[in-house]
Design a protein around this motif. Sequence first.
Motif, PDB file in Angstrom:
ATOM      1  N   ASP A 176      89.021  31.083   5.848  1.00 22.82           N
ATOM      2  CA  ASP A 176      88.402  29.948   5.152  1.00 22.82           C
ATOM      3  C   ASP A 176      87.038  29.596   5.741  1.00 22.82           C
ATOM      4  OD1 ASP A 176      90.617  29.593   3.457  1.00 22.82           O
ATOM      5  OD2 ASP A 176      91.657  28.433   5.012  1.00 22.82           O
ATOM      6  N   TYR A 177      86.492  30.491   6.535  1.00 24.55           N
ATOM      7  CA  TYR A 177      85.189  30.259   7.177  1.00 24.55           C
ATOM      8  C   TYR A 177      85.166  28.914   7.914  1.00 24.55           C
ATOM      9  CZ  TYR A 177      83.870  34.057   4.076  1.00 24.55           C
ATOM     10  OH  TYR A 177      83.821  35.259   3.427  1.00 24.55           O
ATOM     11  N   ASN A 178      86.206  28.647   8.649  1.00 19.52           N
ATOM     12  CA  ASN A 178      86.299  27.375   9.350  1.00 19.52           C
ATOM     13  C   ASN A 178      86.734  27.542  10.798  1.00 19.52           C
ATOM     14  OD1 ASN A 178      88.894  28.180   8.709  1.00 19.52           O
ATOM     15  ND2 ASN A 178      89.661  26.105   8.388  1.00 19.52           N
ATOM     16  N   GLU A 179      86.466  28.723  11.365  1.00 22.52           N
ATOM     17  CA  GLU A 179      86.828  28.975  12.757  1.00 22.52           C
ATOM     18  C   GLU A 179      85.601  29.388  13.551  1.00 22.52           C
ATOM     19  OE1 GLU A 179      89.958  31.835  12.841  1.00 22.52           O
ATOM     20  OE2 GLU A 179      91.401  30.556  11.772  1.00 22.52           O
ATOM     21  N   LEU A 180      85.570  28.963  14.823  1.00 20.41           N
ATOM     22  CA  LEU A 180      84.463  29.298  15.716  1.00 20.41           C
ATOM     23  C   LEU A 180      85.019  29.611  17.092  1.00 20.41           C
ATOM     24  CD1 LEU A 180      81.495  26.801  15.154  1.00 20.41           C
ATOM     25  CD2 LEU A 180      81.396  29.295  15.120  1.00 20.41           C
ATOM     26  N   SER A 181      84.513  30.656  17.693  1.00 21.59           N
ATOM     27  CA  SER A 181      84.942  30.991  19.044  1.00 21.59           C
ATOM     28  C   SER A 181      84.274  30.055  20.042  1.00 21.59           C
ATOM     29  CB  SER A 181      84.555  32.438  19.378  1.00 21.59           C
ATOM     30  OG  SER A 181      83.147  32.568  19.453  1.00 21.59           O
ATOM     31  N   LEU A 182      84.885  29.917  21.195  1.00 20.90           N
ATOM     32  CA  LEU A 182      84.298  29.103  22.266  1.00 20.90           C
ATOM     33  C   LEU A 182      82.953  29.687  22.685  1.00 20.90           C
ATOM     34  CD1 LEU A 182      84.443  26.831  24.335  1.00 20.90           C
ATOM     35  CD2 LEU A 182      85.808  28.334  25.806  1.00 20.90           C
ATOM     36  N   GLU A 183      82.837  31.004  22.667  1.00 19.91           N
ATOM     37  CA  GLU A 183      81.582  31.650  23.051  1.00 19.91           C
ATOM     38  C   GLU A 183      80.436  31.241  22.115  1.00 19.91           C
ATOM     39  OE1 GLU A 183      79.689  36.153  23.566  1.00 19.91           O
ATOM     40  OE2 GLU A 183      81.762  35.888  22.898  1.00 19.91           O
ATOM     41  N   LYS A 184      80.664  31.282  20.802  1.00 21.27           N
ATOM     42  CA  LYS A 184      79.623  30.895  19.851  1.00 21.27           C
ATOM     43  C   LYS A 184      79.324  29.396  19.931  1.00 21.27           C
ATOM     44  CE  LYS A 184      80.350  34.545  16.426  1.00 21.27           C
ATOM     45  NZ  LYS A 184      80.741  34.854  15.027  1.00 21.27           N
ATOM     46  N   THR A 185      80.369  28.609  20.196  1.00 24.33           N
ATOM     47  CA  THR A 185      80.178  27.163  20.330  1.00 24.33           C
ATOM     48  C   THR A 185      79.290  26.861  21.525  1.00 24.33           C
ATOM     49  OG1 THR A 185      82.325  26.727  19.316  1.00 24.33           O
ATOM     50  CG2 THR A 185      81.360  24.962  20.640  1.00 24.33           C
ATOM     51  N   ASN A 186      79.557  27.506  22.649  1.00 27.66           N
ATOM     52  CA  ASN A 186      78.767  27.262  23.855  1.00 27.66           C
ATOM     53  C   ASN A 186      77.325  27.731  23.703  1.00 27.66           C
ATOM     54  OD1 ASN A 186      80.565  25.895  25.499  1.00 27.66           O
ATOM     55  ND2 ASN A 186      81.467  27.774  26.334  1.00 27.66           N
ATOM     56  N   LYS A 187      77.109  28.747  22.903  1.00 30.02           N
ATOM     57  CA  LYS A 187      75.746  29.224  22.677  1.00 30.02           C
ATOM     58  C   LYS A 187      74.889  28.130  22.046  1.00 30.02           C
ATOM     59  CE  LYS A 187      73.088  32.864  20.365  1.00 30.02           C
ATOM     60  NZ  LYS A 187      73.170  34.073  19.490  1.00 30.02           N
ATOM     61  N   VAL A 188      75.437  27.415  21.060  1.00 27.24           N
ATOM     62  CA  VAL A 188      74.693  26.339  20.402  1.00 27.24           C
ATOM     63  C   VAL A 188      74.581  25.115  21.315  1.00 27.24           C
ATOM     64  CG1 VAL A 188      74.730  24.713  18.460  1.00 27.24           C
ATOM     65  CG2 VAL A 188      75.236  27.129  18.086  1.00 27.24           C
ATOM     66  N   LEU A 189      75.653  24.776  22.003  1.00 24.50           N
ATOM     67  CA  LEU A 189      75.607  23.625  22.906  1.00 24.50           C
ATOM     68  C   LEU A 189      74.588  23.837  24.017  1.00 24.50           C
ATOM     69  CD1 LEU A 189      79.402  22.705  23.268  1.00 24.50           C
ATOM     70  CD2 LEU A 189      77.645  21.516  21.921  1.00 24.50           C
ATOM     71  N   ASP A 190      74.525  25.034  24.549  1.00 17.42           N
ATOM     72  CA  ASP A 190      73.545  25.332  25.584  1.00 17.42           C
ATOM     73  C   ASP A 190      72.124  25.259  25.029  1.00 17.42           C
ATOM     74  OD1 ASP A 190      72.639  26.141  28.160  1.00 17.42           O
ATOM     75  OD2 ASP A 190      72.389  28.172  27.400  1.00 17.42           O
ATOM     76  N   ARG A 191      71.965  25.748  23.806  1.00 14.98           N
ATOM     77  CA  ARG A 191      70.646  25.735  23.164  1.00 14.98           C
ATOM     78  C   ARG A 191      70.141  24.313  22.923  1.00 14.98           C
ATOM     79  NH1 ARG A 191      66.940  24.307  20.798  1.00 14.98           N
ATOM     80  NH2 ARG A 191      65.906  25.059  18.913  1.00 14.98           N
TER      81      ARG A 191
END
Length: 524
Positions: A385-400
């Motif tokens: 459902d295009y509604n999942e995100l890995s912790l790795e991808k989440t941290n990439k944006v948070l760090d940015r």
Amino acid sequence: MMRRILRHLRLLTICGMILILPAVSLSGCKKVETDMTAESGDDDKEDEKAEKKKDKNSKKKKGEDDTEEVDITQETKEEDEKPKVVEGNVLTCQQNLIYNLKLSQDNGYDQEQMYQMGIYGGLINLGWPDLTDNDEVRYILYDLNLNGNDELILTYKDELVDIYAYDGNKYIHAYSNATENGDISKITIYEDGLIESNDTSADLEQGAEHTIWHALNPEIGYSFPIIEKYVYEEGESEYYTFCYDDATSAEIVKAYREYGDIPVWAYEWGDELTESEYNDLCSKASKIELPAGRKLSDVEIPEDHDAMNFPNSKIAAAKEKPVGTIELTDKVQYEANIFISNFVEQHHNGDEYYGISADSDIYDLAQFVFRYYYLNDFKQLEGPDYNELSLEKTNKVLDRFFGITLTEEEAAEFVNEEYSDREYYKDGVFRFISGDGDFMYTDTAVVYEIYEFSDGTLKMNFIAYRPDPDYDPDYDAVYHYNSKEAMNDGTMIWRARGTAYVKPFKYNGRNTYQLISMEVYSDY
């Protein structure tokens, strides 16, 4: 039909309002970093989240705010009037608006500067502050809509020109009684809160009379027309109701709370009336004789008053004064606008308040990342459902954007208490509620000033706009706008104003920023 069209256009001028349709989703919008693709979302659940967020950041209940009261109110009320419990935030907003009005008058601010402080309406239409006798400008505090909070009334040469009212979070411009032509209508206010306006504007047909009645909504402050009468030179009369009544007022309040907009139909006419039906709906209450009020020129402004600080801000004011300002060159303007727009586009459909910082709850930070990908890089979303995100991808944006990352233990704190089986973190993956609707976050930011502090921290003040989708906005051009260009672009719809504290940051060799904290307040 033409008479009705002209009547409606005249009404909008008299009310002094700009009507904004509820937000709509834009597809194909993009920022420079990456494409924005509009796909499916879950409006209902997002609205519930927005409501939950709003409740979390709402004003304190009566008695919980220990804001010191500064007496700037006029002593013209009846001596036997019962004392009222005034919320600290209401009083603070009241004071700040009065101080900002005085600042505008003393410094000869232009319309753009006054708009940034939430000052609009009739007084400006009369040429204030440069073309008016400013000793004739007075303010009155009086509870017109009987909700326990005083309205701020402005008069010029003893004629009412503007009313500001508290909408539950701030003072908004609620009613204007002076057109851009300088026409001022005769106003009568009644003890039941209704306002009778006898229009004397020059654009009426020769010999015609126009009377319109308004009500100030006690929950959100805005004024709405309820009935009106036209009497024409040839003796013909017409009487109408408007859509605003006890039933629809609840719908209007709901729309304002959820979208930050007043529905356009709130100002449309309803049924035609007979003369007897019209007279039955007119106020039967006694007329209010307003006190003279105080001269605005007599107001003394505290040295520590910041015209752009928000009265119920959760961002701690900087203890030190800025060491300087940053020049808004085209390059700096673009970098600042596009950075802030990444957050403004998530302004929860125009809620009264939106705040986020590096110290926000795990739930709010994860939601920011999900919406960022949804709007800007949809293909990064995972799951059927295009509604999942890995912790790795989440941290990439948070760090940015924040300079932070989450540990596995911190990520595990992400849970929707109401829908814990649908929105949670497990085995390195965030799962979000998804559905068939579209997100409607399309706001962009225009930064109008940047202050620099000795530690390198920057304070950005900005206005949030919504480019009108009917005009196929050029977003690359919009991100280059300075405040004057945005104000002069009739396709840019004013949405909110805000303040962000940021620190300079290099990302992939480009100058940008990382967010420390941000607050956005709707400005309607």
